[in-house]
Motif scaffolding. Sequence first.
Motif, PDB file in Angstrom:
ATOM      1  N   MET A   1     -88.158 118.851  16.383  1.00 47.52           N
ATOM      2  CA  MET A   1     -87.378 118.868  17.692  1.00 47.52           C
ATOM      3  C   MET A   1     -85.985 119.460  17.220  1.00 47.52           C
ATOM      4  O   MET A   1     -85.130 118.757  16.593  1.00 47.52           O
ATOM      5  CB  MET A   1     -87.089 117.513  18.441  1.00 47.52           C
ATOM      6  N   LEU A   3     -82.691 120.761  19.075  1.00 48.15           N
ATOM      7  CA  LEU A   3     -81.720 120.768  20.492  1.00 48.15           C
ATOM      8  C   LEU A   3     -80.599 120.989  19.996  1.00 48.15           C
ATOM      9  O   LEU A   3     -79.923 121.123  18.799  1.00 48.15           O
ATOM     10  CB  LEU A   3     -81.755 119.344  20.932  1.00 48.15           C
ATOM     11  N   PRO A 197     -87.555 114.302  32.395  1.00 49.96           N
ATOM     12  CA  PRO A 197     -89.049 114.644  32.254  1.00 49.96           C
ATOM     13  C   PRO A 197     -89.867 114.772  33.683  1.00 49.96           C
ATOM     14  O   PRO A 197     -90.937 115.185  33.616  1.00 49.96           O
ATOM     15  CB  PRO A 197     -89.201 113.688  31.307  1.00 49.96           C
ATOM     16  N   ARG A 200     -91.837 117.771  34.366  1.00 52.94           N
ATOM     17  CA  ARG A 200     -92.938 117.931  33.472  1.00 52.94           C
ATOM     18  C   ARG A 200     -94.250 117.005  33.879  1.00 52.94           C
ATOM     19  O   ARG A 200     -95.346 117.404  33.791  1.00 52.94           O
ATOM     20  CB  ARG A 200     -92.615 118.067  32.223  1.00 52.94           C
ATOM     21  N   GLU A 250     -81.922 121.978  28.087  1.00 54.81           N
ATOM     22  CA  GLU A 250     -82.882 121.899  27.307  1.00 54.81           C
ATOM     23  C   GLU A 250     -82.651 120.612  26.507  1.00 54.81           C
ATOM     24  O   GLU A 250     -83.579 119.932  25.987  1.00 54.81           O
ATOM     25  CB  GLU A 250     -83.246 123.212  26.380  1.00 54.81           C
ATOM     26  N   SER A 253     -83.350 117.332  28.176  1.00 48.17           N
ATOM     27  CA  SER A 253     -84.783 117.208  28.602  1.00 48.17           C
ATOM     28  C   SER A 253     -85.520 116.643  27.569  1.00 48.17           C
ATOM     29  O   SER A 253     -86.425 115.935  27.582  1.00 48.17           O
ATOM     30  CB  SER A 253     -85.314 118.538  29.308  1.00 48.17           C
ATOM     31  N   GLU A 254     -85.483 117.221  26.269  1.00 49.81           N
ATOM     32  CA  GLU A 254     -86.324 117.201  25.153  1.00 49.81           C
ATOM     33  C   GLU A 254     -86.092 115.671  24.779  1.00 49.81           C
ATOM     34  O   GLU A 254     -86.976 114.880  24.315  1.00 49.81           O
ATOM     35  CB  GLU A 254     -86.143 118.042  23.947  1.00 49.81           C
ATOM     36  N   GLU A 257     -87.397 113.106  27.145  1.00 51.70           N
ATOM     37  CA  GLU A 257     -89.184 113.074  27.125  1.00 51.70           C
ATOM     38  C   GLU A 257     -89.285 112.225  25.985  1.00 51.70           C
ATOM     39  O   GLU A 257     -90.147 111.530  25.984  1.00 51.70           O
ATOM     40  CB  GLU A 257     -89.562 114.586  26.496  1.00 51.70           C
TER      41      GLU A 257
END
Length: 284
Positions: A1, A3, A197, A200, A250, A253-254, A257
Motif C-alpha cells: 500500500m 499512500l 470505503p 466501494r 486516495e 480512502s486506502e 479501507e
Amino acid sequence: MLLFIALDGVGASTAGASEEVSCLRPRLADVGWTDITITTSLTSQLLEGLGYEPQVQMLGTDIIYRAMKNGEIDIFLGTWLPGLREVSAPYYADGSIETVRTNLTGAKFTLAVPTYVRDAGVHSFNDLSKYKEMFGGKIYGLEPGGNQPIEEMIKKDAFDLGGWDLVESSEAGMLSQVQKAVSSKGWIVFLGWEPHPMNRMYEISYLSGGDTYYGKDYGAAIVNTDVRRGFAIACPNVGALLNNLKFDVEMESELMEAVLNGGILPPDAVRSGCKSTRNGSRKH
C-alpha cells in the motif's frame, strides 16, 4: 500500500525549542469518524517522532469546539465544511478557534441513497418527500453535532421534510443501517461522504439540490485543521507541522479501507503504511 501526504515547505523542529512546557503534550480531539481517527493518529505519530507526547480525546463535534474555546483541547483536524459550518461558526466568529490550514480538498459530504433507490426516482433532495413512506420518514445521520444541516432542513420544512425524523448515531451505527437496508433492497437516505470505503462497499448515489445546506457539486467539501486561539503562536513548532500537513482522498480512502474492512487498528494501519523520505514529503 503506497499512500501520500505532503509536508509543504519546512517541517517542524524537535520538541522543546522555543515552546512552552505545555506544548510538549498537545491535546488532540478525535470525533470518531474513521477518516479523522486516521489523520489524528497519523499526526500524533509524527508528533511523537519529534519528541512530543500527544494526548487524544474522543469527543462529539459540539463538545470539541466548546472544549477548544475553554482551553481544554488544542487541535482538531476534522472541521468538514460546509457540513459543520453551523456548529463551528460561533467559535470562528468570537475568535476562540482558528484555522491553521485546509488539510483536505476534493472531499464530499451530503445526503446519499443506494443507487437502486436513485434508479427508482430519487435524484435530489426535492424527491425525498414524494417517497416518505418508503423511507419511513427517517434520515440517518451521525452523532449529535454532526447533523446541523439536516436539523435545519427539518425545522424549516425545507424540501417538505418538516415531518421527518433524524436518526442520530455513530458512523458505525449509521453504516450498519445502510448495510441492513442494502442487503434487503430497502430504502434509506443517509449522510454519505468521501473519502470513505462506503463508496466501494456499496453502490450509492449522492443527491443533488442540497447546495444551500451541503454546498455545490453534490456536497463538495473541504476539511480544516483548527486550533484553539493562540495555540499556534504559543507552540510554534507544532503549529509549523500542522501548517505544512495535508492529506489526499486516495490516501485516506486506502487507510480507511484497511481499518474498516481489514480489521486493522488505525495506529497500526498508519505505521504499516508509513515510509519516510528526505525530500520534504512522507509516503504512506
